[in-house]
Design an enzyme around this catalytic site. Structure first.
Site, PDB file in Angstrom:
ATOM      1  N   ARG A   1       0.804  -1.232   0.000  1.00 25.42           N
ATOM      2  CA  ARG A   1       0.000   0.000   0.000  1.00 25.42           C
ATOM      3  C   ARG A   1       0.835   1.280   0.000  1.00 25.42           C
ATOM      4  O   ARG A   1       0.328   2.364  -0.232  1.00 25.42           O
ATOM      5  CB  ARG A   1      -0.962  -0.014   1.193  1.00 25.42           C
ATOM      6  CG  ARG A   1      -2.187  -0.872   0.938  1.00 25.42           C
ATOM      7  CD  ARG A   1      -3.043  -0.973   2.162  1.00 25.42           C
ATOM      8  NE  ARG A   1      -2.463  -1.860   3.159  1.00 25.42           N
ATOM      9  CZ  ARG A   1      -2.910  -1.983   4.412  1.00 25.42           C
ATOM     10  NH1 ARG A   1      -3.925  -1.243   4.814  1.00 25.42           N
ATOM     11  NH2 ARG A   1      -2.338  -2.808   5.257  1.00 25.42           N
TER      12      ARG A   1
ATOM     13  N   THR B   1       3.641 -14.276  10.061  1.00 25.62           N
ATOM     14  CA  THR B   1       4.404 -13.795  11.226  1.00 25.62           C
ATOM     15  C   THR B   1       5.045 -14.953  12.001  1.00 25.62           C
ATOM     16  O   THR B   1       6.127 -14.785  12.570  1.00 25.62           O
ATOM     17  CB  THR B   1       3.493 -12.990  12.164  1.00 25.62           C
ATOM     18  OG1 THR B   1       2.289 -13.740  12.411  1.00 25.62           O
ATOM     19  CG2 THR B   1       3.122 -11.648  11.562  1.00 25.62           C
TER      20      THR B   1
ATOM     21  N   GLY C   1      -6.138  -8.455  14.893  1.00 24.55           N
ATOM     22  CA  GLY C   1      -6.528  -9.636  15.646  1.00 24.55           C
ATOM     23  C   GLY C   1      -7.193  -9.175  16.938  1.00 24.55           C
ATOM     24  O   GLY C   1      -6.740  -8.222  17.568  1.00 24.55           O
TER      25      GLY C   1
ATOM     26  N   ALA D   1      29.773  44.370   0.666  1.00 25.61           N
ATOM     27  CA  ALA D   1      28.767  43.718  -0.169  1.00 25.61           C
ATOM     28  C   ALA D   1      29.409  43.200  -1.448  1.00 25.61           C
ATOM     29  O   ALA D   1      30.218  43.881  -2.069  1.00 25.61           O
ATOM     30  CB  ALA D   1      27.660  44.697  -0.501  1.00 25.61           C
TER      31      ALA D   1
ATOM     32  N   ALA E   1      37.208  49.207  -3.088  1.00 24.54           N
ATOM     33  CA  ALA E   1      36.021  48.582  -3.697  1.00 24.54           C
ATOM     34  C   ALA E   1      36.300  48.191  -5.146  1.00 24.54           C
ATOM     35  O   ALA E   1      37.037  48.870  -5.854  1.00 24.54           O
ATOM     36  CB  ALA E   1      34.845  49.548  -3.635  1.00 24.54           C
TER      37      ALA E   1
HETATM   38  C1  UD1 Z   1      -0.657  -9.232  12.750  1.00 27.96           C
HETATM   39  C2  UD1 Z   1      -1.318 -10.125  13.796  1.00 27.96           C
HETATM   40  C3  UD1 Z   1      -2.605  -9.475  14.315  1.00 27.96           C
HETATM   41  C4  UD1 Z   1      -2.305  -8.089  14.852  1.00 27.96           C
HETATM   42  C5  UD1 Z   1      -1.568  -7.261  13.814  1.00 27.96           C
HETATM   43  C6  UD1 Z   1      -1.124  -5.968  14.429  1.00 27.96           C
HETATM   44  C7  UD1 Z   1      -0.744 -12.384  13.080  1.00 27.96           C
HETATM   45  C8  UD1 Z   1      -1.227 -13.632  12.464  1.00 27.96           C
HETATM   46  N1  UD1 Z   1      -1.638 -11.416  13.206  1.00 27.96           N
HETATM   47  O1  UD1 Z   1      -1.546  -9.176  11.667  1.00 27.96           O
HETATM   48  O2  UD1 Z   1      -3.199 -10.273  15.323  1.00 27.96           O
HETATM   49  O3  UD1 Z   1      -3.494  -7.458  15.240  1.00 27.96           O
HETATM   50  O4  UD1 Z   1      -0.409  -7.953  13.323  1.00 27.96           O
HETATM   51  O5  UD1 Z   1      -0.585  -5.138  13.467  1.00 27.96           O
HETATM   52  O6  UD1 Z   1       0.390 -12.298  13.473  1.00 27.96           O
HETATM   53  N2  UD1 Z   1       6.007  -9.985   8.501  1.00 27.96           N
HETATM   54  C9  UD1 Z   1       7.153 -10.637   8.117  1.00 27.96           C
HETATM   55  N3  UD1 Z   1       7.054 -11.772   7.396  1.00 27.96           N
HETATM   56  C10 UD1 Z   1       5.861 -12.324   7.049  1.00 27.96           C
HETATM   57  C11 UD1 Z   1       4.687 -11.644   7.436  1.00 27.96           C
HETATM   58  C12 UD1 Z   1       4.781 -10.486   8.178  1.00 27.96           C
HETATM   59  O7  UD1 Z   1       8.256 -10.188   8.412  1.00 27.96           O
HETATM   60  O8  UD1 Z   1       5.857 -13.378   6.401  1.00 27.96           O
HETATM   61  C13 UD1 Z   1       6.115  -8.742   9.273  1.00 27.96           C
HETATM   62  C14 UD1 Z   1       5.589  -7.551   8.531  1.00 27.96           C
HETATM   63  O9  UD1 Z   1       6.615  -6.907   7.832  1.00 27.96           O
HETATM   64  C15 UD1 Z   1       5.035  -6.690   9.660  1.00 27.96           C
HETATM   65  C16 UD1 Z   1       4.637  -7.680  10.728  1.00 27.96           C
HETATM   66  O10 UD1 Z   1       5.319  -8.877  10.428  1.00 27.96           O
HETATM   67  O11 UD1 Z   1       6.020  -5.858  10.206  1.00 27.96           O
HETATM   68  C17 UD1 Z   1       3.133  -7.931  10.767  1.00 27.96           C
HETATM   69  O12 UD1 Z   1       2.707  -8.450   9.549  1.00 27.96           O
HETATM   70  P1  UD1 Z   1       1.285  -8.130   8.954  1.00 27.96           P
HETATM   71  O13 UD1 Z   1       1.139  -8.861   7.689  1.00 27.96           O
HETATM   72  O14 UD1 Z   1       1.048  -6.680   8.949  1.00 27.96           O
HETATM   73  O15 UD1 Z   1       0.332  -8.806  10.061  1.00 27.96           O
HETATM   74  P2  UD1 Z   1      -1.204  -8.574  10.206  1.00 27.96           P
HETATM   75  O16 UD1 Z   1      -1.914  -9.416   9.234  1.00 27.96           O
HETATM   76  O17 UD1 Z   1      -1.498  -7.131  10.222  1.00 27.96           O
END
Ligand code: UD1
Ligand code: MG
Length: 490
Positions: free
Chosen positions: A20, A84, A155, A395, A438
């Site tokens: 985004r 994550t 979440g 100046a 000058a």
């Molecule tokens: C996650 C949480 C959610 C929480 C939210 C808060 C999970 C499953 N859900 O959701 O409960 O409310 O964060 O913002 O964890 N990232 C990686 N590798 C990956 C995926 C993500 O490094 O494969 C990093 C992203 O760069 C980011 C963070 O993890 O910094 C969170 O990832 P994102 O995809 O935003 O998680 P959400 O779906 O928002």
């Protein structure tokens, strides 16, 4: 300082793409408050006294790693962004306790703090409170939560009747009743040392196929361990910037936080919403900051200084009572007590001004030492030069320091008077108390106390105008009526 008794390791998740943002730059490298977002997480981790900090990279890994080079963090690459849970395991593999580095390190009882690379507003003090709470309650897994009237996208934290946290439900799998829950998971956790081992048991989510780190909660419960939520007072702290408007909001929150701190400490900000002051900048008491001023880097401003509207000041030291007038640009400059600079002045790196120096409009200095009381009021270029005390720079004075290939040094003594529109062709030495007439082009050194005149001699040719204009009387009378009448009188 790490005020806990157990060591602390930090894993920063920063592998996600952040589509985004619509940017060639990885999301976590977009700056807030003058620092890439991920650098705020690193800074917080280090302020907590973390034993090791692992940054999990993936999307734009090389760029993220280059941006954090030299900060002392370790990188772990997540091969594919599978969620994550998978990101956490990639990071955990690089922890000292994992034994992966040398094969001989024993697992220890370090706590693990998980942060995101895109939440730059988390205060280290909040994290410290969370760590203290985690230990005070002998928690195995502590979740940083917040409350929103509408927590769509996050979440949700599901509690039982006794108030214990039982589950975290992602937006995609939530029932209507669960969607109405206002308490949300920030994604920041403190875990005990069992977390990597438990996280290996996470299976792909049945809805999305991703590995959810949130599944750790159930795994801790199954292991008979206690999990708790630590609720944020200020939910702005976990505001993640997902697109450019989010970035601007984060910037505004940080700006307000920093500016409020300065105002509480005795600084006047006339219109604080227009001032960007990086957190590395120090301001003394009774500093006045006019609208539009931007202060960056290691800028140190002593008490009683006035910073004029729309000035941009980077890595500069301003001693007490200095007045910077509107629209001045300073970078790598030192300005001595009581000096005044601008409006529209430019002090470039290596500009060192003594006390009571006067720099006026459209004066540019670079690698220039101006001793106490030097005056350069208008339209000058002073590069690669030292100027002794009380010297007056007229100046339009130019120090011509560049021969097309090399820069050369010029030294001007104290008490010198440089007449307007003079050029000093470097390298030059001008003795104390010398005079420069000058309009001179100074191409020889000047001894102490001497007057140098280096310009064509003036010759007045009587009656010349009458002959010149008289040769085109008709045109003059059409275009220049005053002059035509003057010609008639001759
Ligand atoms: C996650 C949480 C959610 C929480 C939210 C808060 C999970 C499953 N859900 O959701 O409960 O409310 O964060 O913002 O964890 N990232 C990686 N590798 C990956 C995926 C993500 O490094 O494969 C990093 C992203 O760069 C980011 C963070 O993890 O910094 C969170 O990832 P994102 O995809 O935003 O998680 P959400 O779906 O928002
Ligand atoms: Mg997210």
């Amino acid at each position: 300082m790490n005020n806990s008794h157990r060591p602390l390791d930090v894993i920063i998740l920063a592998a996600g793409q952040g589509t985004r943002m619509r940017s060639a730059l990885p999301k976590v490298l977009h700056p807030v408050g003058g620092r890439p977002m991920v650098a705020w997480a690193v800074k917080a981790a280090q302020e907590l006294g973390a034993r090791s900090v692992v940054v999990v990279t993936g999307h734009g890994a090389a760029q993220v790693e280059a941006a954090l080079a030299g900060t002392g963090v370790t990188f772990a690459r997540q091969a594919r962004q599978q969620g994550t849970g998978d990101a956490f395991l990639s990071g955990a593999g690089a922890l000292p306790s994992s034994g992966s580095a040398s094969g001989s390190v024993q697992a220890d009882d370090a706590d693990i703090l998980v942060l995101y690379g895109d939440t730059p507003l988390l205060r280290p003090s909040t994290l410290r409170e969370m760590l203290t709470d985690h230990q005070a309650r002998s928690s195995a897994f502590t979740i940083l939560t917040g409350e929103l009237p509408d927590a769509t996208g996050y979440g949700r934290i599901i509690r039982d009747e006794a108030g214990n946290v039982t589950r975290i439900v992602e937006q995609k799998g939530a029932t209507d009743a669960e969607k109405a829950v206002r308490e949300f998971n920030s994604g920041v956790y403190v875990m005990d040392a069992r977390a990597p081992q438990l996280a290996r048991q996470i299976v792909p989510n049945s809805v999305t196929g991703e590995y959810y780190l949130t599944d750790l909660l159930a795994l801790y419960h199954a292991a008979g361990a206690a999990a708790h939520a630590f609720k944020l007072a200020d939910i702005d702290e976990v505001m993640g910037a997902n697109d450019r408007t989010g970035l601007a909001e984060a910037e505004a929150i940080l700006r307000r936080r920093i500016n409020t701190g300065h105002m509480r400490a005795g600084v006047t900000l006339i219109n604080p919403d227009t001032n960007t002051i990086e957190d590395t900048v120090t301001l003394g008491q009774d500093v006045t900051v006019e609208p539009g001023v931007i202060l960056r880097g290691n800028t140190q401003v002593a008490s009683g200084v006035t910073l004029g509207a729309y000035s941009v000041i980077t890595d500069s030291v301003l001693e007490s009572g200095v007045v910077i007038k509107a629209h001045s640009v300073l970078n790598g400059a030192t300005v001595g007590a009581g000096s005044d600079v601008g409006p529209f002045a430019r002090l470039r790196p290596g500009s060192v001004l003594g006390a009571g120096v006067h720099i006026g409009n459209f004066v540019e200095t670079k690698n220039a030492r101006l001793d106490a009381g030097v005056k350069a009021g208008h339209l000058a270029y002073l590069g690669d030069v030292t100027v002794g005390a009380e010297t007056n720079i007229g100046a339009g004075t130019i120090i011509a320091n560049f021969d097309g290939v090399n820069k050369h040094q010029t030294n001007v003594g104290a008490g010198v008077f440089i007449g307007s529109n003079s050029t000093l062709i470097a390298p030059r030495t001008v003795g104390d108390a010398a005079f420069i007439a000058a309009g001179s082009a100074i191409h020889d050194d000047i001894p102490e106390g001497a007057l140098a005149i280096a310009r064509g001699k003036q010759r007045n040719m009587e009656g010349w105008s009458r002959r010149y204009w008289g040769g085109m009387r008709e045109k003059v009378s059409q275009k220049l009526p005053w002059l035509a009448a003057w010609l008639e009188r001759q």
